[in-house]
Every structure is written in structure tokens, then in C-alpha cells.
Design a protein around this motif. Structure first.
Motif, PDB file in Angstrom:
ATOM      1  N   MET A  30      -0.199  -4.543   9.102  1.00  0.00           N
ATOM      2  CA  MET A  30      -0.676  -5.460   8.049  1.00  0.00           C
ATOM      3  C   MET A  30      -0.678  -6.903   8.560  1.00  0.00           C
ATOM      4  O   MET A  30      -1.550  -7.695   8.229  1.00  0.00           O
ATOM      5  CB  MET A  30       0.215  -5.357   6.801  1.00  0.00           C
ATOM      6  CG  MET A  30       0.139  -4.014   6.124  1.00  0.00           C
ATOM      7  SD  MET A  30       1.164  -3.944   4.623  1.00  0.00           S
ATOM      8  CE  MET A  30       0.059  -4.647   3.410  1.00  0.00           C
ATOM      9  N   MET A  31       0.308  -7.220   9.404  1.00  0.00           N
ATOM     10  CA  MET A  31       0.404  -8.580   9.936  1.00  0.00           C
ATOM     11  C   MET A  31      -0.797  -8.882  10.848  1.00  0.00           C
ATOM     12  O   MET A  31      -1.416  -9.949  10.749  1.00  0.00           O
ATOM     13  CB  MET A  31       1.716  -8.741  10.702  1.00  0.00           C
ATOM     14  CG  MET A  31       1.930 -10.112  11.270  1.00  0.00           C
ATOM     15  SD  MET A  31       3.546 -10.259  12.040  1.00  0.00           S
ATOM     16  CE  MET A  31       3.257  -9.387  13.559  1.00  0.00           C
ATOM     17  N   LEU A  32      -1.134  -7.931  11.733  1.00  0.00           N
ATOM     18  CA  LEU A  32      -2.271  -8.157  12.634  1.00  0.00           C
ATOM     19  C   LEU A  32      -3.570  -8.255  11.841  1.00  0.00           C
ATOM     20  O   LEU A  32      -4.449  -9.055  12.164  1.00  0.00           O
ATOM     21  CB  LEU A  32      -2.338  -7.036  13.674  1.00  0.00           C
ATOM     22  CG  LEU A  32      -1.207  -7.074  14.718  1.00  0.00           C
ATOM     23  CD1 LEU A  32      -1.220  -5.816  15.579  1.00  0.00           C
ATOM     24  CD2 LEU A  32      -1.316  -8.314  15.604  1.00  0.00           C
ATOM     25  N   PRO A  90       0.826  -1.209   0.000  1.00  0.00           N
ATOM     26  CA  PRO A  90       0.000   0.000   0.000  1.00  0.00           C
ATOM     27  C   PRO A  90       0.862   1.262   0.000  1.00  0.00           C
ATOM     28  O   PRO A  90       1.907   1.294   0.649  1.00  0.00           O
ATOM     29  CB  PRO A  90      -0.771  -0.084   1.333  1.00  0.00           C
ATOM     30  CG  PRO A  90      -0.435  -1.402   1.928  1.00  0.00           C
ATOM     31  CD  PRO A  90       0.826  -1.878   1.302  1.00  0.00           C
ATOM     32  N   CYS A  91       0.445   2.280  -0.715  1.00  0.00           N
ATOM     33  CA  CYS A  91       1.130   3.582  -0.713  1.00  0.00           C
ATOM     34  C   CYS A  91       0.079   4.649  -0.560  1.00  0.00           C
ATOM     35  O   CYS A  91      -0.847   4.719  -1.372  1.00  0.00           O
ATOM     36  CB  CYS A  91       1.873   3.806  -2.031  1.00  0.00           C
ATOM     37  SG  CYS A  91       3.224   2.672  -2.217  1.00  0.00           S
ATOM     38  N   ASP A 128      -3.860   7.058  -2.428  1.00  0.00           N
ATOM     39  CA  ASP A 128      -4.207   5.869  -1.637  1.00  0.00           C
ATOM     40  C   ASP A 128      -4.315   4.700  -2.615  1.00  0.00           C
ATOM     41  O   ASP A 128      -5.371   4.429  -3.161  1.00  0.00           O
ATOM     42  CB  ASP A 128      -5.530   6.101  -0.895  1.00  0.00           C
ATOM     43  CG  ASP A 128      -5.902   4.909  -0.030  1.00  0.00           C
ATOM     44  OD1 ASP A 128      -5.057   4.006   0.162  1.00  0.00           O
ATOM     45  OD2 ASP A 128      -7.058   4.861   0.453  1.00  0.00           O
ATOM     46  N   LEU A 129      -3.189   4.086  -2.881  1.00  0.00           N
ATOM     47  CA  LEU A 129      -3.185   3.002  -3.864  1.00  0.00           C
ATOM     48  C   LEU A 129      -2.456   1.790  -3.294  1.00  0.00           C
ATOM     49  O   LEU A 129      -1.733   1.891  -2.305  1.00  0.00           O
ATOM     50  CB  LEU A 129      -2.529   3.467  -5.172  1.00  0.00           C
ATOM     51  CG  LEU A 129      -1.049   3.883  -5.135  1.00  0.00           C
ATOM     52  CD1 LEU A 129      -0.132   2.700  -5.399  1.00  0.00           C
ATOM     53  CD2 LEU A 129      -0.782   4.961  -6.189  1.00  0.00           C
ATOM     54  N   ILE A 130      -2.685   0.655  -3.917  1.00  0.00           N
ATOM     55  CA  ILE A 130      -1.993  -0.576  -3.493  1.00  0.00           C
ATOM     56  C   ILE A 130      -1.425  -1.272  -4.731  1.00  0.00           C
ATOM     57  O   ILE A 130      -2.145  -1.479  -5.710  1.00  0.00           O
ATOM     58  CB  ILE A 130      -2.962  -1.546  -2.772  1.00  0.00           C
ATOM     59  CG1 ILE A 130      -3.551  -0.888  -1.522  1.00  0.00           C
ATOM     60  CG2 ILE A 130      -2.233  -2.840  -2.395  1.00  0.00           C
ATOM     61  CD1 ILE A 130      -4.361  -1.814  -0.631  1.00  0.00           C
ATOM     62  N   VAL A 131      -0.145  -1.585  -4.671  1.00  0.00           N
ATOM     63  CA  VAL A 131       0.447  -2.387  -5.751  1.00  0.00           C
ATOM     64  C   VAL A 131       0.389  -3.849  -5.317  1.00  0.00           C
ATOM     65  O   VAL A 131       0.854  -4.203  -4.232  1.00  0.00           O
ATOM     66  CB  VAL A 131       1.911  -1.969  -6.030  1.00  0.00           C
ATOM     67  CG1 VAL A 131       2.517  -2.856  -7.122  1.00  0.00           C
ATOM     68  CG2 VAL A 131       1.987  -0.485  -6.444  1.00  0.00           C
ATOM     69  N   VAL A 132      -0.199  -4.685  -6.163  1.00  0.00           N
ATOM     70  CA  VAL A 132      -0.234  -6.132  -5.922  1.00  0.00           C
ATOM     71  C   VAL A 132       0.703  -6.768  -6.953  1.00  0.00           C
ATOM     72  O   VAL A 132       0.451  -6.724  -8.152  1.00  0.00           O
ATOM     73  CB  VAL A 132      -1.662  -6.693  -6.074  1.00  0.00           C
ATOM     74  CG1 VAL A 132      -1.663  -8.215  -5.925  1.00  0.00           C
ATOM     75  CG2 VAL A 132      -2.592  -6.072  -5.043  1.00  0.00           C
ATOM     76  N   LEU A 158       8.237   4.946   4.846  1.00  0.00           N
ATOM     77  CA  LEU A 158       6.853   4.809   5.308  1.00  0.00           C
ATOM     78  C   LEU A 158       6.140   3.598   4.710  1.00  0.00           C
ATOM     79  O   LEU A 158       5.043   3.253   5.114  1.00  0.00           O
ATOM     80  CB  LEU A 158       6.047   6.062   4.907  1.00  0.00           C
ATOM     81  CG  LEU A 158       6.512   7.398   5.477  1.00  0.00           C
ATOM     82  CD1 LEU A 158       5.757   8.543   4.813  1.00  0.00           C
ATOM     83  CD2 LEU A 158       6.291   7.441   6.979  1.00  0.00           C
ATOM     84  N   ALA A 159       6.763   2.970   3.708  1.00  0.00           N
ATOM     85  CA  ALA A 159       6.040   1.959   2.920  1.00  0.00           C
ATOM     86  C   ALA A 159       6.256   0.541   3.433  1.00  0.00           C
ATOM     87  O   ALA A 159       7.383   0.064   3.544  1.00  0.00           O
ATOM     88  CB  ALA A 159       6.473   2.044   1.466  1.00  0.00           C
ATOM     89  N   ALA A 160       5.133  -0.135   3.709  1.00  0.00           N
ATOM     90  CA  ALA A 160       5.187  -1.506   4.211  1.00  0.00           C
ATOM     91  C   ALA A 160       4.714  -2.478   3.148  1.00  0.00           C
ATOM     92  O   ALA A 160       4.004  -2.091   2.218  1.00  0.00           O
ATOM     93  CB  ALA A 160       4.284  -1.633   5.433  1.00  0.00           C
ATOM     94  N   GLY A 161       5.096  -3.733   3.299  1.00  0.00           N
ATOM     95  CA  GLY A 161       4.655  -4.735   2.338  1.00  0.00           C
ATOM     96  C   GLY A 161       4.284  -6.031   3.031  1.00  0.00           C
ATOM     97  O   GLY A 161       4.878  -6.407   4.047  1.00  0.00           O
TER      98      GLY A 161
END
Ligand code: NAD
Length: 342
Positions: A290-292, A105-106, A120-124, A250-253
Motif C-alpha cells: 500500500m505504501m509503494l 482493505p479486506c 473484497d471490501l475496503i473500510v474507510v 493478513l490485514a494491512a492499513g
């Protein structure tokens, strides 16, 4: 009754230990402030620093540890680049556990200078094939070949994941490809996306060449919702999207499969900042959220995200990448304190 989860923690290399410890501090705060959540942290060794002692960046004991946990929090690791060295530990874990969906997500955050507001976008990203298959060799001295493996099965699986995600958001999916040049491999990918689209008539589907997508991400990032693409394109587009929203810090995956999930910051081990207590731990902290969420602990996940947003909105604690001078530990302490107060 308290839900109990075992979490494998791999601290990684370079800035990995500091950002991972910062994220664990926030998880401990969540645990303290939730009556029915227990997290057991099981620490494992993996990464470049292991190679000298174990001859590998992913020792057998670590693989065994991952197998007995519910999810993994992984710090960034330095990738060996020498010929004949082990391939990336992250790539090994993704392949070994079939973590086929890399979800990145970004979004724009308050008080963070971004190219545009309201992103507010998400790269899959398909996470197991493409140019990351490791099938690369030298045909003759000076002539190298890398195999870009794309299967219909893996393309259908990632397309299905992306459509489901888009259906629960703004119902807009873009697939990025280069089928005008890579006609066979991206032809298979494109046909799979179009096939799955028939099941999701409520999701608007756009296609874009990956080179045009890199431009659009700079010009009009706010027009994207979910982007689905192959492995290398997804890696590049998600790093770009992260920078467009302000900072790689700031970016998580998330790396998600049928039975396991691994969560990490998008950024690497940034070796030049090692042990300076200077980098931004938010990417790794957001990875814990994201993990939770993946574990079904939606309230706890939301609490972390909310605490991050409050700390950023207040603007008192800002690491160097955000234009401030706060340390990694000050940032994690501020977020942990907000978590406890929520
Ligand atoms: P990098 O992401 O480590 O660093 C690039 C730059 O981004 C840094 O110099 C820094 O300016 C900034 N940055 C990164 N993380 C930050 C943070 N938390 N806060 C503030 N600024 C931050 O990329 P690189 O230098 O290309 O790679 C270093 C090593 O990491 C390489 O060995 C690479 O292969 C590896 N890597 C690992 C992963 C992973 O483990 N998943 C991902 C990417 C790169």
C-alpha cells in the motif's frame, strides 16, 4: 532515472520488530529487482518501550525523522493504558500529520479459510476525530465523559475520499452510522455523505446502522465494496472484516493525509507472541505494498501483492494462524524470493 524515497521505519513493540523486519526484507527484494527504485530506510524509536527512557512513546527526534521522510512504515505498538500515560503513538502520528483517511482493505486470499469466498471490501475510517479525540474526563467520581467530536469539514473530507475510491472500484459505497441514537454527531456525518453523493451519481450509495453492519459482515460480506464510517465504528468493523477473511495477520492499513502517509498492519503488538518467530508478517508486508502504491510505484506495489498471492496459493509456507507451522522469517523469505523471481 532512479526514484529515491526516504522511508521512516518504526518497529514498535511486541511482535512489531519481527513483522517490520520481515516487511523490510521484502522491500529490499523489490528494490533489488527494480532498476529504478531506491528506498532509504531511516529507523526511529516509538512505542511503549520508549516511555521508560524518553518519558514519551513518540520522542521529538522521531517526529523530526518522520518530517523528513516520504512515508512511514509503522510496526504495531502497545498502547499504554494507565491513567495519565501518553496516548497511543499511532493516534498521535495520525493527528499530528492529519492522516485523515484510514484505509483498510479486506479480501479473501487463496488457501486461507474465510467465512465466505470472494470477499473484497475496503473500510474507510475517519481517522482524526470521533471517540479517538482523547477528550475524556471524570465529571465526578464514578461518572466519566468521552467527547465524540464530529465536524462537517472532516466528514466531507472522508466522504470525498471514499467516493473517489468507490468510483475506481465497483462503484458501491455503504456508510455505516448510528444516527438513530447519535442524532447530532452522526447527523452531521450523514448529511456530509449525502452532500458529497450528489457529485458521484455513478456510485450507488447505501446506508446501514453500524450494529446491522456487523451482522451483514458475517452473513453477506461479499455484498460490500467500500464502507465509510467514523473512527471507532471503522476500527471495529475493519477488525471484524479482517477476521471474516481469515486472519488478522493478513490485514494491512494505510493512514493517508494530504502530504504524508503511514502504513501499518491492522493488528496490534500481540505481546504474548513476542520474539517467537511465529506470527504472520503478511499484514505488514501488504502494508508495504500500500505504501509503494501511495508513492506512485504501482508496479512495485503490484509485485508484492502478486508474490503474497503466489506463496499463499502454493500453500507450502503457512504460519500458525493459517494452520501451518512456518515461521515469520520463512514466510518473509518465501515472499521475498517470489518478488525477485517476478
Ligand atoms: P492484537 O492485534 O495485538 O492481538 C490479538 C490476537 O490477534 C493475538 O493474540 C493473535 O492471536 C492475533 N494476531 C495479531 N497479530 C497477528 C499476526 N501478525 N499473526 C497472527 N496472529 C495475530 O490485539 P490486542 O491483544 O488487543 O492488543 C495488544 C496491544 O496492541 C494493545 O496494547 C493494543 O492497544 C495495541 N494495538 C496497537 C495497534 C497499533 O499499533 N496500530 C493496533 C491494535 C492494537
Amino acid at each position: 532515472m532512479s526514484k529515491v524515497y526516504s522511508i521512516a521505519v518504526l518497529k514498535g513493540d511486541g511482535i512489531g520488530p519481527e513483522v517490520t523486519e520481515a516487511a523490510v526484507k521484502v522491500l529490499e527484494a523489490v528494490q533489488k529487482s527494480s532498476k529504478n527504485l531506491t528506498l532509504h530506510f531511516l529507523y526511529g524509536e516509538a512505542g511503549y518501550h520508549c516511555i521508560a527512557e524518553h518519558g514519551t512513546n513518540l520522542p521529538e527526534e522521531t517526529i523530526a525523522l518522520l518530517k523528513k521522510t516520504d512515508a512511514c512504515l509503522k510496526g504495531p505498538m502497545t498502547t499504554p493504558e494507565e491513567t495519565g500515560a501518553p496516548i497511543s503513538a499511532a493516534v498521535k502520528i495520525r493527528t499530528m500529520f492529519n492522516l485523515y483517511a484510514n484505509v483498510r482493505p479486506c479480501r479473501s486470499f487463496p488457501n486461507v479459510e474465510a467465512l465466505k469466498p470472494n470477499i473484497d471490501l475496503i473500510v474507510v475510517r475517519e481517522n482524526t476525530q470521533g471517540l479517538y479525540s482523547g477528550a475524556e474526563f471524570e465529571l465526578a467520581p464514578g461518572t466519566g465523559i468521552a467527547l465524540r467530536i464530529i465536524t462537517r469539514e472532516a466528514s466531507l473530507r472522508i466522504a470525498e475520499y471514499a467516493f473517489k475510491l468507490a468510483r475506481n472500484r465497483k462503484k458501491h459505497l455503504t456508510y455505516a452510522h448510528k444516527a438513530n441514537i447519535l442524532r447530532v454527531t452522526d447527523g452531521i456525518f450523514n448529511n456530509a455523505v449525502k452532500g458529497v453523493a450528489l457529485k458521484y451519481p455513478d456510485v450507488a450509495l447505501d446506508d446501514v446502522h453500524v450494529d446491522a453492519a456487523t451482522m451483514q459482515l458475517i452473513k453477506k460480506p461479499e455484498t460490500f465494496d467500500v464502507i465509510v464510517t467514523t473512527n471507532l465504528f471503522g476500527d471495529i468493523l475493519s477488525d471484524e472484516a479482517a477476521q471474516v477473511t481469515g486472519s488478522l495477520g493478513l490485514a494491512a492499513g494505510a493512514n493517508i493525509g494530504e502530504t504524508y502517509g503511514m502504513f501499518e498492519p491492522v493488528h496490534g503488538s500481540a505481546p504474548k507472541y513476542t520474539r517467537q518467530n511465529r506470527v504472520n508478517p503478511i499484514a505488514t508486508i501488504m502494508a508495504t505494498s500500500m505504501m509503494l502504491d501511495y508513492l506512485g510505484e504501482k508496479a512495485a506495489a503490484a509485485k508484492i501483492e502478486k508474490a503474497v498471492i503466489i506463496v499463499l496459493s502454493e500453500g507450502k509456507v503457512r504460519t500458525a494462524d493459517l494452520g501451518g507451522s512456518s515461521t515469520t522469517s520463512e514466510m518473509s523469505e518465501a515472499i521475498a524470493a517470489k518478488v525477485k523471481a517476478l
